[in-house]
Design an enzyme around this catalytic site. Structure first.
Site, PDB file in Angstrom:
ATOM      1  N   ASP A 273       0.797  -1.232   0.000  1.00  0.00           N
ATOM      2  CA  ASP A 273       0.000   0.000   0.000  1.00  0.00           C
ATOM      3  C   ASP A 273       0.832   1.285   0.000  1.00  0.00           C
ATOM      4  OD1 ASP A 273       0.986  -0.082   2.552  1.00  0.00           O
ATOM      5  OD2 ASP A 273      -0.882   0.500   3.519  1.00  0.00           O
ATOM      6  N   GLU A 274       2.092   1.206  -0.379  1.00  0.00           N
ATOM      7  CA  GLU A 274       2.874   2.440  -0.454  1.00  0.00           C
ATOM      8  C   GLU A 274       3.941   2.352  -1.534  1.00  0.00           C
ATOM      9  OE1 GLU A 274       5.674   3.166   2.808  1.00  0.00           O
ATOM     10  OE2 GLU A 274       5.184   1.179   3.553  1.00  0.00           O
TER      11      GLU A 274
END
Length: 413
Positions: free
Chosen positions: A103-104
């Site tokens: 998620d990054e």
DNA sequence: TCTGGGGTCCTAGGACCC
DNA sequence: TCTGGGGTCCTAGGACCC
């Protein structure tokens, strides 16, 4: 001077669940499992966080804090799918993208001003594009270094954009708690507190030599971080794709601790299969096999053995894991079992011609098994030991757990 | 508070070799 | 052989991240 973006999805797992069930929006939601299960919170919605629920907290604690929350099992494939969509969106914006986790991501936006405008404008454009294409919120940190951008995306949450102007890196970090620096966890925070260091600014004022003496190599990196430099530790300065994995592991925590040898052996079997399957997917062979054992009192042991040739054959890895298990298990109830492989090579290496032939045939059989699993699901195919575990019945066992001269096809259900 | 599962990196001691 | 020093590999454990 570089321009680095750090894009961090907001409450990622919870937001993905909301895409599938919009009625969850605004409610306290906890992703991780049933409220009475053994396990921890993977993600909590902002509404749940108001009650003190946060990720890594035991589910049972989360339930006590917020019994009205909706508890959900995670859907890893959904998260992977959405993560790929985010990745594609980022690549549509600029070519230099590093997915740092599911998620990054880091983007090197150096030299893109003619295309996207100044950094702050570009970040807003990207923020908008991610929203349009994925229906998900994110926060974006912008600065001259990966570390500072990561910290600033965190400060920008939720759903914000924050730009740290060039030259202001140290000033931006100084008032923050040392814990905000990635790599400073509970233990380091406490060790620093004992020295009277609470803020990043306190750290930046210290002498490099002092930190190196106190904390070794990592202390030196810490000194650099406190001034906003990327050098050392967890931050490689270049933005680039992740390399091949260095280790692969699977572990399982039992719902209830067990001292049943049959259950433990079949679990080892299943874990070995899963690990080997991933090895084959990555085209890797492993030389070192490691067993992980955790007892009821949470005491945890690892025992490793390095083979003289590399393997990705289920039965070979299992034989080694079982060997380590049989030699080290005390007979007490077990909470967790794990199988871990590392020390990778891209070929098998030293092996006699006889073994080579048998190994090739095994590889082919296992590839076929992998295809069956793709088609019919993970439980379609397994080693005899794993099957016994699944169906709770005795099956003829290969005593050495080795491939043998005549390759047997793995059992199919 | 009764503590998942997947990883990365670092440290430190001992074996072994030159 | 009482002894040295460096390099590499292996093993165990731990901090930390998402």
């Amino acid at each position: 001077m570089r321009t680095i973006f750090h894009v961090d999805m907001d409450a990622f797992f919870v937001s993905v669940e909301e895409l599938f069930d919009p009625s969850l929006k605004g409610k306290p939601v906890v992703v991780g499992g049933r409220p009475d299960a053994r396990g921890v919170v993977s993600a909590a919605s902002y509404a749940a966080r108001k009650f003190g629920v946060h990720s890594a907290m035991p589910l049972r604690t989360a339930y006590k804090l917020c019994p009205q929350a909706i508890f959900l099992d995670g859907h890893p494939h959904r998260y992977r799918e959405c993560s790929e969509k985010v990745h594609e969106t980022l690549l549509s914006f600029t070519p230099t993208v590093e997915m740092a986790s599911i998620d990054e991501a880091y983007l090197d936006m150096t030299g893109t001003e003619r295309l996207h405008g100044p950094p702050f404008l570009a970040a807003h454009k990207l923020h908008e594009r991610i929203r349009e294409r994925t229906n998900l919120n994110c926060s974006i940190g912008v600065s001259t270094a990966k570390l500072v951008s990561k910290v600033s995306s965190d400060q920008a949450k939720p759903n914000g954009v924050l730009w740290v102007l060039p030259g202001n890196e140290a000033r931006f970090l100084a008032p923050l708690e040392v814990r905000r620096i990635p790599g400073v966890g509970k233990v380091t925070e406490e060790n620093l507190r004992k020295l009277g260091i609470r803020k990043v600014g306190d750290l930046a004022r210290l002498d490099d030599g002092f930190l190196e003496e106190r904390f070794g190599k990592w202390g030196l990196a810490l000194a650099g971080k406190s001034r906003g430099q990327d050098a050392g530790g967890w931050f490689d300065s270049a933005v680039g794709g992740r390399a091949v994995p260095k280790s692969i592991s699977h572990e399982h925590t039992f719902g209830n601790d067990t001292a049943d040898a049959g259950t433990l052996h079949s679990t080892l079997s299943r874990l070995s299969e899963m690990v080997c399957r991933r090895l084959r997917e990555h085209g890797l062979w492993a030389r070192t096999v490691q067993l992980k054992l955790r007892y009821s009192d949470f005491s945890t042991f690892t025992r490793a053995h390095t083979l003289d040739h590399a393997s990705r054959i289920d039965t070979e890895v299992l034989a080694e894991a079982r060997n380590l298990f049989d030699r080290n298990w005390t007979g007490k109830p077990v909470r967790l079992l794990g199988v871990h492989v590392g020390n990778f090579t891209e070929a098998e290496g030293q092996m006699s011609l006889l073994d080579q032939g048998s190994s090739d045939r095994w590889s082919k059989a296992l590839d076929a098994a992998d295809r069956l699993r793709d088609k019919y699901g993970e439980s379609a195919v397994g080693l005899a030991g794993g099957l016994r575990g699944r169906f709770q019945e005795r099956v003829h066992e290969n005593p050495a757990g080795l491939p043998g001269k005549r390759p047997r096809k793995p059992a199919t259900s």
